[in-house]
Structure formats: structure tokens, C-alpha cells
Scaffold this motif. Structure first.
Motif, short mmCIF file in Angstrom:
data_model
loop_
_atom_site.label_atom_id
_atom_site.label_comp_id
_atom_site.label_asym_id
_atom_site.label_seq_id
_atom_site.Cartn_x
_atom_site.Cartn_y
_atom_site.Cartn_z
N ILE A 221 0.86 -1.34 0.05
CA ILE A 221 -0.06 0.11 -0.08
C ILE A 221 0.95 1.25 0.02
O ILE A 221 0.58 2.05 -0.65
N PHE A 222 1.88 1.18 0.91
CA PHE A 222 2.83 2.52 0.89
C PHE A 222 3.20 2.73 -0.58
O PHE A 222 3.72 3.77 -1.05
N GLU A 223 3.85 1.54 -1.11
CA GLU A 223 4.50 1.68 -2.37
C GLU A 223 3.70 2.26 -3.68
O GLU A 223 4.12 2.89 -4.24
N VAL A 224 2.46 1.87 -3.58
CA VAL A 224 1.37 2.31 -4.47
C VAL A 224 1.14 3.85 -4.17
O VAL A 224 1.09 4.26 -5.24
N LEU A 225 1.04 4.02 -3.05
CA LEU A 225 0.82 5.53 -2.71
C LEU A 225 1.85 6.45 -3.13
O LEU A 225 1.56 7.43 -3.62
N VAL A 226 3.18 5.89 -2.85
CA VAL A 226 4.23 6.56 -3.25
C VAL A 226 4.18 6.77 -4.65
O VAL A 226 4.69 7.87 -5.47
N TYR B 175 6.13 5.52 -12.34
CA TYR B 175 5.47 4.72 -11.35
C TYR B 175 6.30 3.54 -11.41
O TYR B 175 6.76 2.92 -10.18
N VAL B 176 6.75 2.84 -12.54
CA VAL B 176 7.49 1.55 -12.55
C VAL B 176 9.00 2.10 -12.06
O VAL B 176 9.37 1.05 -10.96
N SER B 177 9.38 3.03 -12.05
CA SER B 177 10.65 3.47 -11.55
C SER B 177 10.49 3.51 -10.09
O SER B 177 11.53 3.13 -9.27
N ILE B 178 9.77 4.09 -9.64
CA ILE B 178 9.45 4.20 -8.18
C ILE B 178 9.28 2.70 -7.41
O ILE B 178 9.78 2.46 -6.51
N ARG C 107 11.93 -1.45 -4.39
CA ARG C 107 12.11 -3.01 -4.51
C ARG C 107 10.45 -3.77 -4.44
O ARG C 107 10.55 -4.62 -3.53
N ASN C 108 9.70 -3.34 -4.96
CA ASN C 108 8.47 -4.10 -5.14
C ASN C 108 8.55 -5.31 -5.39
O ASN C 108 8.81 -5.58 -6.60
N GLN C 109 7.89 -6.29 -4.59
CA GLN C 109 8.31 -7.79 -4.85
C GLN C 109 7.26 -8.30 -6.19
O GLN C 109 8.02 -9.17 -6.61
N PHE C 110 6.17 -7.70 -6.26
CA PHE C 110 5.58 -8.27 -7.46
C PHE C 110 6.19 -7.84 -8.73
O PHE C 110 6.46 -8.81 -9.62
N LEU C 111 6.66 -6.54 -8.70
CA LEU C 111 7.46 -6.21 -9.98
C LEU C 111 8.90 -7.16 -10.14
O LEU C 111 9.20 -7.43 -11.39
N PHE C 112 9.60 -7.33 -9.10
CA PHE C 112 10.72 -8.16 -9.19
C PHE C 112 10.36 -9.63 -9.76
O PHE C 112 11.24 -10.15 -10.56
N LYS C 113 9.32 -10.08 -9.08
CA LYS C 113 8.97 -11.75 -9.72
C LYS C 113 8.54 -11.44 -11.29
O LYS C 113 8.78 -12.35 -11.76
N LEU C 114 8.14 -10.42 -11.61
CA LEU C 114 7.64 -10.15 -13.02
C LEU C 114 8.72 -10.08 -13.92
O LEU C 114 9.10 -10.53 -14.98
N VAL C 115 9.69 -9.23 -13.42
CA VAL C 115 10.78 -9.24 -14.40
C VAL C 115 11.82 -10.53 -14.35
O VAL C 115 12.15 -10.94 -15.23
N LYS C 116 11.76 -11.34 -13.28
CA LYS C 116 12.40 -12.76 -13.14
C LYS C 116 11.82 -13.60 -14.12
O LYS C 116 12.45 -14.35 -14.85
N GLN C 117 10.53 -13.55 -14.22
CA GLN C 117 9.63 -14.32 -14.95
C GLN C 117 9.85 -14.00 -16.52
O GLN C 117 10.06 -14.74 -17.61
N LEU C 118 10.05 -12.66 -16.98
CA LEU C 118 10.21 -12.18 -18.25
C LEU C 118 11.62 -12.60 -18.51
O LEU C 118 12.06 -12.82 -19.87
N LYS C 119 12.74 -12.50 -17.71
CA LYS C 119 13.85 -13.08 -18.08
C LYS C 119 14.10 -14.43 -18.50
O LYS C 119 14.95 -14.64 -19.13
#
Length: 130
Positions: free
Chosen positions: A70-75, A108-111, A116-128
Motif C-alpha cells: 500500500i505504501f509503495e502504491v501511494l508513493v 511509477y515503474v521506476s518508483i 523493491r516492489n516484490q511483484f515487480l521483481f517477480k515479473l522481471v524474473k519471469q520475463l528474463k
């Protein structure tokens, strides 16, 4: 989970509230009345559904990972608001929209990456992997 009767009751109550607010606010405020009544109805739906299943929701909301997300999304949303505010200075509405959407997405993606948003890191790993 909630029974169908409770969900139906909540939906009918919010729909009646929305219709009532529309009847009052549209003649007074036109398009803005529709927007205001919709926001109030949606907020009411959220609060009513929260109250109905608060014992389940509290377990999720009080979770450390949920609070961090929630904090990450608000920022991230604050970054979007700042970008859109800056893009308002562009006179051409088409260019303004294109700039606001594209730069907001990047900000938004940069923030999320910086936080270190967990969902975004998992998505990047799957794409790699692909």
C-alpha cells in the motif's frame, strides 16, 4: 466468504444510494454530480463490504507485506500526480495526454523498482526466463 444474500443486499443498498444521489446531485451539479455520486456510492460499497467481512479483511490488512505494498502504491501515485501536474503546462491537449501517460508509467515503474516492489521483481524474473 460472504453468502450471496449478503452480497446482494450490499449491492442493492449501494445501487439505491447511487440512484438517490444522482437524483439530487445531477440537477444541481450536472456532470460533476454524477462523478460525486459515483465516488460516494463506491466508497459506501467499500465500507459496507469491509464492515461485513472485517474479521477476514483485518488479517490481510494488518499483514506487513500488505502495508508495504500500500505504501509503495501511494508513493507511486504521488509520482503520477506530480507528472500530470507538470504536463498541464503543455498547451496541446493531445501532446499533454501522451506525455502524461508515458512519463507517468515510467515514473511509477521506476518508483516501484526503487522501493523493491516484490511483484515487480517477480515479473522481471519471469520475463528474463522467457
Amino acid at each position: 466468504m460472504l453468502s450471496r444474500a449478503i452480497i446482494l443486499r450490499n449491492t442493492v443498498m449501494v445501487a439505491l444510494l447511487n440512484v438517490g444521489l444522482n437524483l439530487v446531485l445531477i440537477p444541481l451539479l450536472s456532470d460533476q454530480g454524477v462523478a460525486i455520486s459515483t465516488v460516494i456510492a463506491e466508497l459506501s460499497a467499500m465500507l459496507l463490504n469491509y464492515w461485513t467481512c472485517r474479521d477476514i479483511v483485518n488479517l490481510i490488512i494488518l499483514n506487513k507485506d500488505t502495508c508495504k505494498n500500500i505504501f509503495e502504491v501511494l508513493v507511486g501515485c504521488m509520482g503520477i500526480v506530480i507528472v500530470c501536474g507538470l504536463c498541464e503546462r503543455v498547451s496541446n491537449i493531445f501532446i499533454q495526454i501522451v506525455l502524461a501517460v508515458s512519463i507517468s508509467g515510467l515514473v511509477y515503474v521506476s518508483i516501484l523498482l526503487l522501493l523493491r516492489n516484490q511483484f515487480l521483481f517477480k515479473l522481471v524474473k519471469q520475463l528474463k526466463k522467457k
